[in-house]
Write an enzyme that holds these catalytic residues in place. Structure first.
Site, mmCIF file in Angstrom:
data_model
loop_
_atom_site.group_PDB
_atom_site.id
_atom_site.type_symbol
_atom_site.label_atom_id
_atom_site.label_comp_id
_atom_site.label_asym_id
_atom_site.label_seq_id
_atom_site.Cartn_x
_atom_site.Cartn_y
_atom_site.Cartn_z
ATOM 1 N N CYS A 1 43.658 48.708 52.864
ATOM 2 C CA CYS A 1 42.624 48.043 52.052
ATOM 3 C C CYS A 1 41.598 47.476 53.018
ATOM 4 C CB CYS A 1 43.241 46.981 51.158
ATOM 5 S SG CYS A 1 44.208 45.733 52.048
ATOM 6 N N ARG B 1 46.338 44.074 50.082
ATOM 7 C CA ARG B 1 46.432 45.000 48.955
ATOM 8 C C ARG B 1 47.166 46.279 49.345
ATOM 9 N NH1 ARG B 1 40.274 45.428 47.320
ATOM 10 N NH2 ARG B 1 40.047 44.955 49.549
#
Length: 439
Positions: free
Chosen positions: A386, A391
């Protein structure tokens, strides 16, 4: 409520006959942890009826319940079959369906006494469900009701946060210590720290390779992106910490499904004391034990050139096409050429495409189906990335829980990639005349 149901009850044989019907939708209203595999009511086999969707009864209290139902592809023209632990709860949810225009509703009341015990009837479960624990598991651990396999095992419950001890001190699981994510990742790169630094941090928090660690966080929404390096949620920080601990060599790391929200929803005791950490002296193994879980830029480049590997960009669409960088400390906008779009959700601070509305991990069948549609498949070596790693770690955790054999986190992500002027990047919509490649 009367013993006689106002909805049609079907037998096990009738349910079996419906399994092949394209119009039938089987809905498991038990907690999502039971769906994943936890035998919360001591059922002989944990998991769910193969092909069923998860729609926990507690979601029936949410104002956007019908939107959740429709997002799962459950439509009025379908024949709905509900099953769960409680007949009263099944009727309650059936009534909600009926009031929402669903008229073909049936109830199956023999999951525990007929379906679960019969090994000839098809069931499914999340392969590594035990690493995604319900609040009840944590409560048993701290109350001393440990299963035999945990007797005598040291347990450390870790409340993860990013520079926000107030989130911990304002309410945490009794006995939990706090851990700033900065203990395990460096602000200069947002990558995992060196093996020596990781060892010192884990020892300081009382963690060895043999410790059972339960990691959780508290959902927080930032005022601005200076405050959070990769997400608005403390619970994603818990997954980030879990990833790094597993990389280091902690053998048994669990994540509380839904984070502190699940603990609150279960109405368990909440503490506000500052639990002291109990340092230890010997981690027990040389860090890292599982180096294959992390990919750095040289290997990421090799993966881009390989037909048996893929980089998966777990960012939002505006980040992916280069409209925004995601964070104000990342200058360049765009993506790594050749990366597959793994769509985290609406922006850099949300992971709604990987979460249920109550912050529990999304139904794994849904995640796998979405990934399959864009070519993310378990036969390849996958590295999720990410902006800075948070994430990417959560998407990686989804794949790891599903038992996918070769999954990693590209730790440097867009932050590290974009900071090197020698690395190419592109903007615009892929395979479109508007896409621009820079090198």
């Amino acid at each position: 409520m009367s013993n006689k149901s106002m909805f049609t009850e079907i037998s096990t044989d009738e349910l079996v006959a419906l399994l092949s019907s394209p119009k039938a939708k089987f809905i498991d209203i038990r907690p999502v942890d039971a769906y994943n595999g936890w035998p919360l009511q001591n059922e002989p086999r944990g998991g769910h009826i193969k092909g069923a969707k998860t729609l926990p009864a507690k979601w029936g209290n949410y104002i956007d319940w019908i939107e959740i139902v429709r997002s799962k592809g459950i439509l009025p023209e379908h024949e709905i079959v509900l099953y769960g632990y409680s007949k009263d709860k099944m009727e309650e949810i059936a009534t909600r369906f009926q009031k929402s225009g669903y008229n073909q509703i049936k109830i199956y009341n023999h999951f525990q006494d007929e379906w679960s015990p019969n090994t000839e009837l098809p069931m499914d479960f999340l392969p590594r469900f035990e690493n995604l624990v319900p609040a009840s598991f944590v409560n048993k651990i701290i109350s001393g009701e440990r299963p035999l396999e945990y007797e005598g095992k040291k347990v450390v419950i870790v409340h993860a946060h990013y520079r926000n001890r107030d989130a911990y001190l304002s309410g945490h699981i009794p006995g939990a210590i706090d851990m700033d994510t900065l203990a395990l990742e460096a602000t200069e790169t947002w990558n995992r720290r060196s093996p020596e630094e990781l060892e010192q941090a884990l020892l300081k928090h009382g963690i060895t390779s043999d410790t059972l660690v339960i990691s959780y966080g508290k959902f927080m929404f930032p005022d601005n992106d200076d405050e959070f390096p990769g997400s608005a949620a403390g619970d994603i920080g818990a997954i980030r910490n879990a990833f790094i601990m597993m990389y280091a060599g902690v053998k048994d790391v669990r994540v509380l499904n839904g984070g502190f929200q699940s603990w609150e929803d279960a109405a368990y005791e909440i503490a506000t004391d500052d639990v002291p950490k109990t340092p230890v002296e010997n981690f027990g193994v040389n860090i890292p034990v599982k180096s294959e879980l992390a990919v750095d830029t040289p290997e990421a480049k090799e993966m881009l050139a390989s037909s048996t590997a893929d980089l998966v960009c777990v960012r939002s669409w505006p980040e992916y096409i280069g409209e925004v960088s995601g964070y104000n400390y990342i200058e360049k906008k765009g993506r790594i050429p050749g990366a597959i779009f793994g769509n985290c959700g609406s922006d850099a601070y949300h992971m709604e495409n990987y979460r249920h509305v109550d912050h529990t991990t999304r139904e794994f069948h849904e995640v796998a189906k979405i990934w399959e549609q864009v070519g993310i498949t378990p036969d390849k070596h996958l590295a999720f990335y990410c902006g800075t790693g948070w994430r990417g770690s959560e998407a990686w955790f989804n794949a790891w829980l599903m038992g996918w054999p070769r999954v990693s986190v590209f730790d440097g992500g867009w932050f590290e990639w974009s900071n090197d002027p020698e690395n190419p990047y592109e903007t615009g919509i892929p395979e479109n005349s508007n896409a621009e490649i820079y090198s």
